[in-house]
Scaffold this motif. Sequence first.
Motif, PDB file in Angstrom:
ATOM      1  N   THR A  21       0.849  -1.188   0.000  1.00 10.70           N
ATOM      2  CA  THR A  21       0.000   0.000   0.000  1.00 10.70           C
ATOM      3  C   THR A  21       0.884   1.237   0.000  1.00 10.70           C
ATOM      4  N   GLU A  22       0.944   1.940  -1.113  1.00  7.33           N
ATOM      5  CA  GLU A  22       1.789   3.120  -1.211  1.00  7.33           C
ATOM      6  C   GLU A  22       1.070   4.373  -0.736  1.00  7.33           C
ATOM      7  N   VAL A  31      -3.140   4.095  -3.835  1.00  5.99           N
ATOM      8  CA  VAL A  31      -2.166   3.544  -4.760  1.00  5.99           C
ATOM      9  C   VAL A  31      -1.596   2.271  -4.147  1.00  5.99           C
ATOM     10  N   ALA A  33       0.839  -1.383  -4.959  1.00  8.06           N
ATOM     11  CA  ALA A  33       1.830  -2.010  -5.831  1.00  8.06           C
ATOM     12  C   ALA A  33       1.526  -3.499  -5.936  1.00  8.06           C
TER      13      ALA A  33
END
Length: 322
Positions: A21-22, A31, A33
């Motif tokens: 979890t960015e 966002v 990954a």
Amino acid sequence: MSEFSVIEQYCTALGASHSGTEIGVGDDAAVVAVPPGMRLAVSVDSMVEGVHFFQDAAPNDLAWKLLNVNLSDMAAMGALPKWATVTLTMPQENHLWLADFSAELHRAATQAGVQIIGGDTTRGQLNISLTIMGLLPKDDVISRSGAKPGDDLYVSGTLGDAALALAAIEQRVALSAVQRRVVEAKLHRPQAQVALGQALLGFASAGLDISDGLLGDLAHIAKASQVSVEVNADAVPVSQVYREYQNAGGDLSLALAGGDDYQLAFTASAQHRDSVLAQAAKLGVEVTCIGRIVPLSSTPVVVLLDGKPAPELSHSSYQHFD
């Protein structure tokens, strides 16, 4: 309290935490990954007051069910659930309701390894919606379109209790208080078969979750795979309470066409029979072979009782726009 205050108090830091979890709650978009060699599976379900639940439904039950009906979609595909977003539409602020809903959603999501990474709130008729995202290997998935003639047909768990509970609540059938407690737990607290779905990757040729009724849902596999499905009604697994209902004069219609089971129905080649049963046994999940896939005919789903066609058993399932 503003919308943003509601989000900050009740919708932040819910569920598990993931290194992928960015950006999570608090920005215009989340966002995430996706690891190399994986792809993203996405599904969404909504629950509307008066359609999917009664006005007096407990918020903790709603949170549990909202997550699990979405987890069940992940299970059907063999996906590993990771992230979710939640939308809440409410007629007015109710902090006791929000606190109970948020606490249970956090508990259930943490248990499932799911991180809540965003969502929205607005005013209107009570409507709760969750979008779930999970990971799938790039070279494997369980879809509805892979069933082949000769494949075995399986279901997990037992069927019909949720529909029986709803029939009792609506006073269409009579159950004892003890019986009602047992089946209402199945209605309000379904348990998605996520681990089984992942274990079936490489073995199941097709599958889906049973949400709108077994026979209606099997018709989706028949259509997508261009086959027909034979179901042995005698083999469909039901609970002890459902057996008692049958002994009192009830039939199998609720188990065959009732909704809200959130178990898995799947097909597998006969050569995988031992592997399927071994995987289920390892997880402590009951799976039952209830029929087979046959070449396409004019009837997508055929119900057999004592080995003979039983057209009197309903083939219908729940339809939102009927």
